[in-house]
Write a protein that holds these residues in place. Structure first.
Motif, PDB file in Angstrom:
ATOM      1  N   ASP A  37      -4.992  -5.904  35.309  1.00 58.48           N
ATOM      2  CA  ASP A  37      -5.484  -4.526  35.530  1.00 58.48           C
ATOM      3  C   ASP A  37      -4.414  -3.539  36.280  1.00 58.48           C
ATOM      4  O   ASP A  37      -4.499  -2.497  36.103  1.00 58.48           O
ATOM      5  N   LYS A  38      -3.332  -4.257  36.897  1.00 57.11           N
ATOM      6  CA  LYS A  38      -2.238  -3.342  37.341  1.00 57.11           C
ATOM      7  C   LYS A  38      -1.683  -2.782  36.167  1.00 57.11           C
ATOM      8  O   LYS A  38      -1.254  -1.589  36.169  1.00 57.11           O
ATOM      9  N   TRP A  39      -1.313  -3.621  35.255  1.00 56.16           N
ATOM     10  CA  TRP A  39      -0.591  -3.202  33.848  1.00 56.16           C
ATOM     11  C   TRP A  39      -1.200  -2.106  33.302  1.00 56.16           C
ATOM     12  O   TRP A  39      -0.684  -1.000  33.103  1.00 56.16           O
ATOM     13  N   MET A  40      -2.429  -2.209  33.303  1.00 54.88           N
ATOM     14  CA  MET A  40      -3.147  -1.208  32.501  1.00 54.88           C
ATOM     15  C   MET A  40      -3.416   0.292  33.280  1.00 54.88           C
ATOM     16  O   MET A  40      -3.455   1.098  32.556  1.00 54.88           O
ATOM     17  N   ALA A  41      -3.662  -0.057  34.650  1.00 58.07           N
ATOM     18  CA  ALA A  41      -3.649   1.289  35.428  1.00 58.07           C
ATOM     19  C   ALA A  41      -2.402   1.950  35.506  1.00 58.07           C
ATOM     20  O   ALA A  41      -2.103   3.056  35.739  1.00 58.07           O
ATOM     21  N   LYS A  42      -0.972   1.132  35.741  1.00 61.31           N
ATOM     22  CA  LYS A  42       0.121   1.665  36.201  1.00 61.31           C
ATOM     23  C   LYS A  42       1.360   1.906  34.939  1.00 61.31           C
ATOM     24  O   LYS A  42       2.125   2.748  34.989  1.00 61.31           O
ATOM     25  N   LYS A  43       1.082   0.749  33.969  1.00 60.62           N
ATOM     26  CA  LYS A  43       2.188   0.747  32.753  1.00 60.62           C
ATOM     27  C   LYS A  43       1.435   0.623  31.528  1.00 60.62           C
ATOM     28  O   LYS A  43       1.820  -0.322  30.637  1.00 60.62           O
ATOM     29  N   HIS A  44       0.491   1.539  31.216  1.00 60.39           N
ATOM     30  CA  HIS A  44      -0.154   1.318  30.158  1.00 60.39           C
ATOM     31  C   HIS A  44       0.666   1.736  28.814  1.00 60.39           C
ATOM     32  O   HIS A  44       0.608   1.159  27.662  1.00 60.39           O
ATOM     33  N   LYS A  45       1.770   2.540  29.143  1.00 57.88           N
ATOM     34  CA  LYS A  45       2.524   2.930  28.056  1.00 57.88           C
ATOM     35  C   LYS A  45       3.345   1.875  27.407  1.00 57.88           C
ATOM     36  O   LYS A  45       3.579   1.588  26.351  1.00 57.88           O
ATOM     37  N   LYS A  46       3.819   0.908  28.551  1.00 59.28           N
ATOM     38  CA  LYS A  46       4.455  -0.183  28.228  1.00 59.28           C
ATOM     39  C   LYS A  46       3.688  -1.179  27.431  1.00 59.28           C
ATOM     40  O   LYS A  46       4.083  -1.847  26.433  1.00 59.28           O
ATOM     41  N   VAL A  47       2.386  -1.361  28.002  1.00 63.65           N
ATOM     42  CA  VAL A  47       1.490  -2.164  27.271  1.00 63.65           C
ATOM     43  C   VAL A  47       1.350  -1.736  25.523  1.00 63.65           C
ATOM     44  O   VAL A  47       1.500  -2.569  24.629  1.00 63.65           O
ATOM     45  N   LYS A  48       1.198  -0.227  25.573  1.00 63.76           N
ATOM     46  CA  LYS A  48       0.953   0.180  24.233  1.00 63.76           C
ATOM     47  C   LYS A  48       2.365  -0.049  23.012  1.00 63.76           C
ATOM     48  O   LYS A  48       2.175  -0.332  21.982  1.00 63.76           O
ATOM     49  N   LEU A  49       3.526   0.189  23.700  1.00 62.37           N
ATOM     50  CA  LEU A  49       4.667  -0.111  23.229  1.00 62.37           C
ATOM     51  C   LEU A  49       4.879  -1.354  22.587  1.00 62.37           C
ATOM     52  O   LEU A  49       5.152  -1.824  21.539  1.00 62.37           O
ATOM     53  N   ARG A  50       4.458  -2.379  23.541  1.00 58.64           N
ATOM     54  CA  ARG A  50       4.581  -3.844  23.274  1.00 58.64           C
ATOM     55  C   ARG A  50       3.707  -4.174  22.129  1.00 58.64           C
ATOM     56  O   ARG A  50       3.768  -5.153  21.274  1.00 58.64           O
ATOM     57  N   CYS A  51       2.468  -3.580  22.095  1.00 58.64           N
ATOM     58  CA  CYS A  51       1.481  -3.753  21.098  1.00 58.64           C
ATOM     59  C   CYS A  51       1.935  -3.366  19.753  1.00 58.64           C
ATOM     60  O   CYS A  51       1.702  -4.006  18.721  1.00 58.64           O
ATOM     61  N   GLN A  52       2.643  -2.145  19.801  1.00 60.96           N
ATOM     62  CA  GLN A  52       3.224  -1.485  18.578  1.00 60.96           C
ATOM     63  C   GLN A  52       4.512  -2.477  18.035  1.00 60.96           C
ATOM     64  O   GLN A  52       4.430  -2.483  16.779  1.00 60.96           O
ATOM     65  N   LYS A  53       5.028  -3.090  18.816  1.00 60.05           N
ATOM     66  CA  LYS A  53       6.108  -3.729  18.402  1.00 60.05           C
ATOM     67  C   LYS A  53       5.600  -5.489  17.863  1.00 60.05           C
ATOM     68  O   LYS A  53       6.435  -6.161  17.089  1.00 60.05           O
ATOM     69  N   GLY A  54       4.251  -5.657  18.140  1.00 61.78           N
ATOM     70  CA  GLY A  54       3.693  -6.855  17.818  1.00 61.78           C
ATOM     71  C   GLY A  54       3.608  -7.717  18.612  1.00 61.78           C
ATOM     72  O   GLY A  54       4.395  -8.209  19.627  1.00 61.78           O
ATOM     73  N   ILE A  55       2.121  -8.268  18.942  1.00 56.00           N
ATOM     74  CA  ILE A  55       1.986  -9.309  19.980  1.00 56.00           C
ATOM     75  C   ILE A  55       2.507 -10.789  19.518  1.00 56.00           C
ATOM     76  O   ILE A  55       2.003 -10.735  18.422  1.00 56.00           O
ATOM     77  N   PRO A  56       2.894 -11.543  20.006  1.00 53.93           N
ATOM     78  CA  PRO A  56       3.374 -12.864  19.956  1.00 53.93           C
ATOM     79  C   PRO A  56       2.391 -13.784  19.196  1.00 53.93           C
ATOM     80  O   PRO A  56       1.127 -13.646  19.970  1.00 53.93           O
ATOM     81  N   PRO A  57       2.379 -14.473  18.330  1.00 50.68           N
ATOM     82  CA  PRO A  57       1.233 -14.724  17.441  1.00 50.68           C
ATOM     83  C   PRO A  57       0.635 -16.067  18.514  1.00 50.68           C
ATOM     84  O   PRO A  57      -0.459 -16.211  18.297  1.00 50.68           O
ATOM     85  N   SER A  58       1.379 -16.494  19.457  1.00 44.21           N
ATOM     86  CA  SER A  58       0.894 -17.440  20.204  1.00 44.21           C
ATOM     87  C   SER A  58      -0.116 -17.057  21.258  1.00 44.21           C
ATOM     88  O   SER A  58      -1.123 -17.762  21.848  1.00 44.21           O
ATOM     89  N   LEU A  59      -0.063 -15.723  21.636  1.00 44.77           N
ATOM     90  CA  LEU A  59      -0.842 -15.236  22.442  1.00 44.77           C
ATOM     91  C   LEU A  59      -1.839 -13.979  21.871  1.00 44.77           C
ATOM     92  O   LEU A  59      -2.484 -13.286  22.535  1.00 44.77           O
ATOM     93  N   ARG A  60      -1.652 -13.782  20.703  1.00 49.70           N
ATOM     94  CA  ARG A  60      -2.460 -12.851  20.114  1.00 49.70           C
ATOM     95  C   ARG A  60      -4.081 -12.785  20.044  1.00 49.70           C
ATOM     96  O   ARG A  60      -4.540 -11.842  20.755  1.00 49.70           O
ATOM     97  N   GLY A  61      -4.667 -14.124  20.164  1.00 51.89           N
ATOM     98  CA  GLY A  61      -6.160 -14.053  20.554  1.00 51.89           C
ATOM     99  C   GLY A  61      -6.484 -13.603  21.830  1.00 51.89           C
ATOM    100  O   GLY A  61      -7.560 -12.766  22.268  1.00 51.89           O
ATOM    101  N   ARG A  62      -5.657 -14.305  22.845  1.00 57.12           N
ATOM    102  CA  ARG A  62      -5.924 -13.857  24.128  1.00 57.12           C
ATOM    103  C   ARG A  62      -5.753 -12.404  24.499  1.00 57.12           C
ATOM    104  O   ARG A  62      -6.545 -11.859  25.182  1.00 57.12           O
ATOM    105  N   ALA A  63      -4.633 -11.864  23.899  1.00 61.79           N
ATOM    106  CA  ALA A  63      -4.247 -10.517  24.289  1.00 61.79           C
ATOM    107  C   ALA A  63      -5.450  -9.605  23.628  1.00 61.79           C
ATOM    108  O   ALA A  63      -5.862  -8.720  24.095  1.00 61.79           O
ATOM    109  N   TRP A  64      -5.983 -10.126  22.538  1.00 65.01           N
ATOM    110  CA  TRP A  64      -6.819  -9.118  21.665  1.00 65.01           C
ATOM    111  C   TRP A  64      -8.394  -9.115  22.737  1.00 65.01           C
ATOM    112  O   TRP A  64      -8.834  -8.285  22.839  1.00 65.01           O
ATOM    113  N   LEU A  65      -8.437 -10.397  23.167  1.00 67.90           N
ATOM    114  CA  LEU A  65      -9.681 -10.439  24.118  1.00 67.90           C
ATOM    115  C   LEU A  65      -9.625  -9.675  25.367  1.00 67.90           C
ATOM    116  O   LEU A  65     -10.664  -8.858  25.619  1.00 67.90           O
ATOM    117  N   TYR A  66      -8.397  -9.614  25.870  1.00 66.86           N
ATOM    118  CA  TYR A  66      -8.128  -8.670  27.030  1.00 66.86           C
ATOM    119  C   TYR A  66      -8.113  -7.365  26.808  1.00 66.86           C
ATOM    120  O   TYR A  66      -8.873  -6.536  27.240  1.00 66.86           O
TER     121      TYR A  66
END
Length: 482
Positions: A88-117
């Motif tokens: 919640d804190k990341w999405m509220a205050k650092k969404h641009k950073k989350v977006k940048l990391r999604c553009q770089k590619g989510i790590p395969p080991s955490l992709r399913g969990r990240a998609w769900l969130y």
């Protein structure tokens, strides 16, 4: 790709698809071709499985190596774990950073969990505990069950998860699709939902995949799978209008030959390119799609149209409607390559505002020519931030629930050792309180003194640094390369 109306959805014949094989999936509609290894031609032969689980077909990777070093992947995993722990804190205050990391590619080991969130599926699941099990236990509507059964073998038949007839993959796919028809009986089942659910199942358990499918159908692509397919037709007109700005040459060519958008973009959009792109590109597109919403799907479509039809030189090869459609069915691999495509998609200047502005314009035209929409879809959410803002989750709903818990080994003490213990003074206790030494390693180290050297302690310190969220997240140098 021939299009057949069936129920409330669209059916595709795979026989003319560039991904079809001699063991064509649609050769016998009533058979279970593709769901049995012998029928797929894998009996008595050594099969090579790629890193994504494909044992054949056009979406099997050609064996190219992942250029991302293991230590970089490990650092990305540490950063994503920290984000998920305080989502919640990341999405509220650092969404641009989350977006940048999604553009770089989510790590395969955490992709399913990240998609769900990202999709809000995690929150939906926590708010409806036991709902999937309840739906799963119900028999379901025979009208939809029969259609779903026939479609199971068509979903990624060259992936190891779905190759076996009646295997766990096909069973879970059936459960997820059946549960959705019970969850939304007014919508029922559409064939394009099957590949969406299959991709989700490759990355998460059936219950999580169900809630991921719910979020895609209700938040990201509302109305796409309803009777009449009005939403997809409307988005086709939006795509065509945006193409005029992105590539006037391609727009004029398609308009000249009266090629309606629904003829070439239906499978692209309804399956979120999961049946079109190489698998590495599919995953990267989905990473961005879950974060930024449907604009990513529009951008991918616009990039492909611009690359294939964007110059007079390219149009010399397709002077008519048939040639143009054949060209769009067999897109050049270089334009679909992960590195090229992702960069083009990121740089294409098409925003949520552009899409919504064109949506209102096309909606007015639709009402003038077709009247009111028959299917009233919920408003479309443009990505993870919009979904979270519309339904703010509680801290408990975002809490991670690990499926594997490793407990620290208990050491046995002799009576003599216990007797030697002396009560600690208050100052010693205070020292212990502020001690910043790394936590106890749950995996016991070897007792060989030769191994317990300075090198080993340095390795452990390195591990601790990688796991430290504050250091990995504050490192601008890492972010430059990760």
């Amino acid at each position: 790709m021939a299009k057949l109306q069936s129920g409330n959805g669209v059916q595709w014949r795979d026989s003319r698809s560039p991904r079809a094989t001699p063991e064509n999936l649609a050769e016998h509609e009533s058979s279970s071709l593709g769901s049995d290894s012998e029928l797929n031609g894998f009996a008595n032969t050594e099969t090579q499985t790629d890193r994504y689980g494909f044992i054949g077909g056009a979406q099997q990777s050609a064996g190219e190596n992942d250029n991302i070093p293991p230590d970089v992947i490990r650092q990305r995993e540490a950063k994503w774990l920290d984000m998920l722990n305080s989502w919640d804190k990341w999405m509220a205050k650092k969404h641009k950073k989350v977006k940048l990391r999604c553009q770089k590619g989510i790590p395969p080991s955490l992709r399913g969990r990240a998609w769900l969130y990202l999709s809000g599926g995690k929150v939906k699941k926590e708010q409806n505990l036991g709902k999937f099990q309840e739906l799963d236990s119900q028999p379901g509507d025979p009208k939809w069950l029969d259609v779903i059964e026939k479609d199971l073998h068509r979903q990624f038949p060259f992936h190891e998860m779905f190759v076996a007839r009646g295997g766990h993959g096909q069973q879970d796919l059936f459960r997820v699709l059946k549960a959705y028809t019970l969850h939304r009986p007014e919508e029922g089942y559409c064939q394009a939902q099957a590949p969406i659910a299959a991709v989700l199942l490759m990355h998460m358990p059936a219950e999580d995949a169900f809630w991921g499918l719910v979020q895609i159908c209700e938040k990201y692509l509302p109305g796409y799978y309803s009777a009449g397919l009005e939403a997809i037709q409307l988005d086709g007109e939006i795509l065509f209008a945006l193409l005029k700005r992105v590539s006037p040459v391609a727009h004029r060519h398609l308009k000249k030959h009266k090629i309606d958008p629904i003829l070439y973009m239906t499978e692209w959009f309804m399956c979120a390119f999961s049946r079109t792109l190489p698998w590495a590109s599919v995953l990267r597109v989905w990473d961005m799609f879950f974060c930024e919403g449907v604009k990513i799907i529009f951008r991918v479509g616009l990039v492909l149209l611009k690359c294939m039809l964007g110059s007079q030189e390219k149009l010399k090869a397709c002077q008519g409607q048939y040639e143009t459609m054949e060209l769009l069915r067999s897109i050049e691999p270089r334009y679909m390559h992960e590195v090229f495509l992702v960069q083009e998609v990121i740089e294409l200047p098409v925003s949520e505002r552009d899409i919504e502005k064109e949506h209102l314009s096309q909606l007015r035209r639709w009402k003038e020519t077709h009247g009111e929409l028959h299917c009233k879809s919920p408003p479309r959410m443009h990505g993870a931030k919009a979904i979270m803002a519309a339904e703010p989750p509680s801290r408990q709903e975002l809490k991670q629930n690990p499926t594997i818990i490793v407990e620290a080994p208990q050491t046995t003490e002799s009576k003599a050792d216990k007797g030697k213990k002396v009560k600690k003074s208050k100052t010693e206790k205070n020292k212990d309180t502020i001690n910043t030494s790394p936590p106890l390693n749950p995996y016991p180290l070897p007792r060989d003194p030769a191994l317990q050297s300075d090198n080993l302690s340095q390795l452990l310190q390195k591990d601790t640094l990688l796991q430290s969220s504050s250091q990995s997240l504050s490192s601008a140098e890492h972010d430059t390369y990760l």
